[in-house]
Write a protein that holds these residues in place. Structure first.
Motif, PDB file in Angstrom:
ATOM      1  N   PHE A   1     -15.790  -5.224   6.079  1.00 28.84           N
ATOM      2  CA  PHE A   1     -14.927  -5.355   4.911  1.00 28.84           C
ATOM      3  C   PHE A   1     -13.460  -5.123   5.267  1.00 28.84           C
ATOM      4  CE2 PHE A   1     -13.091  -3.598   0.873  1.00 28.84           C
ATOM      5  CZ  PHE A   1     -13.357  -4.678   0.042  1.00 28.84           C
ATOM      6  N   ASP A   2     -13.209  -4.336   6.315  1.00 23.56           N
ATOM      7  CA  ASP A   2     -11.839  -3.988   6.687  1.00 23.56           C
ATOM      8  C   ASP A   2     -11.253  -4.925   7.738  1.00 23.56           C
ATOM      9  OD1 ASP A   2     -13.576  -3.139   8.646  1.00 23.56           O
ATOM     10  OD2 ASP A   2     -12.536  -1.255   9.055  1.00 23.56           O
ATOM     11  N   LYS A   3     -11.875  -6.076   7.936  1.00 23.48           N
ATOM     12  CA  LYS A   3     -11.383  -7.027   8.943  1.00 23.48           C
ATOM     13  C   LYS A   3     -11.389  -8.442   8.362  1.00 23.48           C
ATOM     14  CE  LYS A   3     -13.425  -4.390  12.779  1.00 23.48           C
ATOM     15  NZ  LYS A   3     -14.065  -3.373  11.936  1.00 23.48           N
ATOM     16  N   MET A   4     -10.614  -9.328   8.976  1.00 23.56           N
ATOM     17  CA  MET A   4     -10.707 -10.750   8.617  1.00 23.56           C
ATOM     18  C   MET A   4     -11.893 -11.365   9.354  1.00 23.56           C
ATOM     19  SD  MET A   4      -7.949 -13.895   9.031  1.00 23.56           S
ATOM     20  CE  MET A   4      -8.114 -14.170  10.794  1.00 23.56           C
TER      21      MET A   4
ATOM     22  N   TRP B   1     -10.264   4.083   1.743  1.00 31.03           N
ATOM     23  CA  TRP B   1     -10.719   2.988   2.608  1.00 31.03           C
ATOM     24  C   TRP B   1     -11.126   1.742   1.813  1.00 31.03           C
ATOM     25  CZ3 TRP B   1     -15.289   0.282   3.643  1.00 31.03           C
ATOM     26  CH2 TRP B   1     -15.303  -0.450   4.837  1.00 31.03           C
ATOM     27  N   ALA B   2     -11.968   1.903   0.819  1.00 29.65           N
ATOM     28  CA  ALA B   2     -12.464   0.750   0.049  1.00 29.65           C
ATOM     29  C   ALA B   2     -11.366   0.119  -0.791  1.00 29.65           C
ATOM     30  CB  ALA B   2     -13.624   1.182  -0.845  1.00 29.65           C
TER      31      ALA B   2
ATOM     32  N   GLY C   1      -9.602  -3.465  -0.140  1.00 23.04           N
ATOM     33  CA  GLY C   1      -9.830  -4.409  -1.230  1.00 23.04           C
ATOM     34  C   GLY C   1      -8.532  -4.978  -1.775  1.00 23.04           C
ATOM     35  N   ASN C   2      -7.535  -4.120  -1.946  1.00 20.49           N
ATOM     36  CA  ASN C   2      -6.245  -4.577  -2.476  1.00 20.49           C
ATOM     37  C   ASN C   2      -5.510  -5.472  -1.496  1.00 20.49           C
ATOM     38  OD1 ASN C   2      -5.898  -3.649  -5.166  1.00 20.49           O
ATOM     39  ND2 ASN C   2      -5.711  -1.553  -4.424  1.00 20.49           N
ATOM     40  N   TRP C   3      -5.591  -5.189  -0.186  1.00 20.74           N
ATOM     41  CA  TRP C   3      -4.932  -6.058   0.787  1.00 20.74           C
ATOM     42  C   TRP C   3      -5.635  -7.411   0.887  1.00 20.74           C
ATOM     43  CZ3 TRP C   3      -0.314  -6.025   3.074  1.00 20.74           C
ATOM     44  CH2 TRP C   3       0.437  -4.855   2.998  1.00 20.74           C
ATOM     45  N   LEU C   4      -6.948  -7.428   0.781  1.00 21.23           N
ATOM     46  CA  LEU C   4      -7.665  -8.707   0.730  1.00 21.23           C
ATOM     47  C   LEU C   4      -7.199  -9.508  -0.488  1.00 21.23           C
ATOM     48  CD1 LEU C   4     -11.240  -7.454   1.671  1.00 21.23           C
ATOM     49  CD2 LEU C   4     -10.016  -9.252   2.891  1.00 21.23           C
ATOM     50  N   TRP C   5      -7.058  -8.822  -1.611  1.00 22.91           N
ATOM     51  CA  TRP C   5      -6.647  -9.452  -2.872  1.00 22.91           C
ATOM     52  C   TRP C   5      -5.215  -9.978  -2.786  1.00 22.91           C
ATOM     53  CZ3 TRP C   5      -9.404  -8.894  -7.830  1.00 22.91           C
ATOM     54  CH2 TRP C   5      -8.706  -9.448  -8.904  1.00 22.91           C
ATOM     55  N   LEU C   6      -4.285  -9.107  -2.368  1.00 28.48           N
ATOM     56  CA  LEU C   6      -2.871  -9.455  -2.437  1.00 28.48           C
ATOM     57  C   LEU C   6      -2.445 -10.461  -1.378  1.00 28.48           C
ATOM     58  CD1 LEU C   6      -1.711  -5.916  -3.426  1.00 28.48           C
ATOM     59  CD2 LEU C   6      -1.322  -7.981  -4.764  1.00 28.48           C
ATOM     60  N   SER C   7      -3.229 -10.579  -0.299  1.00 24.60           N
ATOM     61  CA  SER C   7      -2.946 -11.609   0.701  1.00 24.60           C
ATOM     62  C   SER C   7      -3.635 -12.922   0.356  1.00 24.60           C
ATOM     63  CB  SER C   7      -3.398 -11.134   2.087  1.00 24.60           C
ATOM     64  OG  SER C   7      -4.809 -10.970   2.124  1.00 24.60           O
TER      65      SER C   7
END
Length: 541
Positions: free
Chosen positions: A322-325, A406-407, A411-417
């Motif tokens: 979840f913390d990686k592309m 962590w979650a 989650g927010n960086w996945l969303w905002l990018s």
């Protein structure tokens, strides 16, 4: 190792604190206190890798965390220790690799019962398995209830056929009302059994920053938020005392430029460390909703914000990597730039855009900023202007935020990018007009970027447009006292949209199975297209 027979017949219990740094609504602590026939050992293990100063890091702190979060944690531990002492106990602080230290304590103290709050982070999942396997072999009873979140993410995922729901609304439908909410929570503890003989285990008091090797004067402005359960309950009580504000709370309408009196509860760091029970917060909000005629609803309501946290916890728990592309099945594969100079300009508040730089200064100084401010700087770094990899920004937030979770952070960086959850990449926060809407005079910028404090308000958001005479009078010459913009927003945002459109098309065409080679090819194509566009622009000029 203690034999199964000796351990199971032992009357001593160990309460292992990690998060959940509180006494109210702490089922693991309540179980340990109620079932203990002998001594109870409340333990927190200081991991030197998390806490020891790292002089090579880009900001004061350890290799893992900025000094603001370490200070907040130490304050939370000191407050927990005070709370336990009032109940006839104390916090036993040990140092070392947590797994090794805990196994040594279980053996040394002949523990018969081990209690700790369940944690869904991959790090704790691996650590907890190791500890539980040891306890099982030694005949030690373990009790690890879910109390850091409103729901058990595993239950939600099971209800959804084994996969996490990937939209907020589908999560709400599955979640319903929490099972524990049918009866009042236990928020008090009458007493805690005293601590027994600690044997050969070296016990410490809660250390200070100085004792850990930090210099208290490393920062000129310290975050105004104190850690601990006492501060958490006081802050929550103050926030909820205005019932009309709670009833009318609507997330998008908060003012990101308000700093001395933030336009939100600032309870996130207390929820992150478990100084405040999310379940108790939920219950208190529901009690207010019963007393008012009408109130806002999720996702924008105050309760809706708490449910967002559980949504990200569930998505994170059910998504490998979840913390990686790379290797993350819910993440768009995008050929982000690894431009270290642009990253450093953003991280060090040198982008030349005062609104962005002021937010980054607040992050460094306070370890906190309003969620809309976070949205602006995250968008600017990734899909809005600089096209730098979201993992790089995530790492900066993970280090500097006192509420880094962590979650939620991932989650927010996945969303905002626009890598997952949200895909409307054409909607970009302007680094000029967005802040101006809330703070036309630029008071927020003047506070966090004092070099611009005398700049007229007409130019405070775009100081490079001020005539040289005005820059000189304001004692801030652009290019000398404050940097020129690292990019032209209009051109950069247009380029970002073009790159994302291409990346989305490739992800769709390959049905999400984008290889490293595919990404390299796309990167080459995007670079060639950009060069052609630059040549074309020069010819037109």
């Amino acid at each position: 190792m203690a034999s199964p027979a000796s351990a199971s017949s032992s009357s001593s219990s160990l309460m292992w604190f990690r998060k959940g740094l509180r006494i109210h609504d702490n089922p693991a602590l309540q179980h340990a206190a109620a079932r203990a026939c002998g001594p109870l050992y409340p333990v927190f293990v200081i991991d030197p890798r998390y806490m020891e100063p790292d002089r090579a890091a880009f900001s004061p702190g350890s290799s893992r965390a900025g000094v603001n979060r370490i200070r907040f944690l130490l304050e939370s531990l000191a407050d927990l220790d005070s709370g336990l002492r009032r109940l006839g106990s104390r916090l036993l602080v040990l140092k070392g690799e947590p797994g090794e230290v805990l196994l040594r304590c279980l053996e040394e103290w002949n523990v018969g019962r081990l209690c700790f709050e369940h944690d869904t982070e991959p790090y704790y999942q691996a650590l907890d398995k190791r500890v539980k396997d040891f306890a099982s072999a030694a005949g030690i009873e373990t009790f690890s209830p879910v109390s850091h979140t409103l729901y058990d993410p595993a239950d939600i995922i099971a209800r959804n056929g084994g996969k996490p729901p990937l939209s907020y609304q589908s999560f709400l439908k599955l979640a319903g009302k929490p099972s524990w909410a049918a009866s009042p929570l236990s928020t008090t503890l009458a007493s805690v059994p005293p601590v027994g003989d600690v044997g050969r285990c070296e016990i410490f008091e809660v250390p200070t920053l100085i004792e850990l090797g930090y210099n208290e004067t490393e920062q000129d402005e310290v975050a105004p938020f104190r850690g601990g359960e006492t501060a958490a309950l006081t802050r929550m009580k103050e926030a909820l005392s205005n019932k009309a504000w709670v009833a009318d709370f609507e997330k998008p309408k908060g003012d990101p430029s308000a700093f001395y009196k933030p336009a939100t509860t600032v309870l996130s760091p207390y929820l992150k460390f478990g100084c405040l029970s999310s379940r108790y917060f939920y219950q208190c909000i529901q009690d207010i909703y019963k007393d008012v005629k009408k109130h806002t609803s999720p996702p924008v309501s105050l309760l809706g914000q708490l449910l967002w946290r559980d949504f990200f916890y569930t998505a994170a728990f059910g998504t490998p990597n979840f913390d990686k592309m790379k290797g993350n099945r819910i993440c768009k594969q995008i050929p982000w730039s690894d431009d270290e100079q642009l990253l450093a300009a953003w991280r060090e508040a040198r982008t030349g855009y005062p609104w962005i730089d002021a937010i980054m200064v607040q992050l460094h100084k306070w370890g906190w900023m309003h969620h809309l401010a976070r949205h602006c700087v995250a968008c600017f770094l990734t899909r809005g202007d600089l096209f730098v990899h979201w993992e790089k920004g995530r790492d900066v937030f993970e280090r500097l935020l006192i509420d880094s979770d962590w979650a939620v952070n991932n989650g927010n960086w996945l969303w905002l990018s626009c890598s997952s959850f949200f895909y409307q990449y054409n909607r970009i926060y302007s680094p000029i007009t967005f802040g101006k809407k809330y703070d036309p005079n630029g008071n927020y910028i003047r506070h966090f970027l004092p070099v611009l404090k005398d700049m007229p308000k007409e130019y405070i958001y775009e100081p490079w447009k001020a005539p040289l005479s005005i820059q000189t009078k304001a004692k801030c010459v652009i290019g000398r006292d404050y940097p020129n913009p690292v990019v032209s927003h209009d051109m950069a945002s247009k380029e970002c949209r073009r790159k994302l459109a291409e990346a989305y098309a490739v992800n769709q065409r390959l049905n999400g199975t984008v290889s490293d080679e595919d990404l390299k090819s796309l990167r080459r194509k995007l670079e060639e297209d950009q060069e052609k566009e630059l040549r074309h622009t020069k010819q037109r000029r």
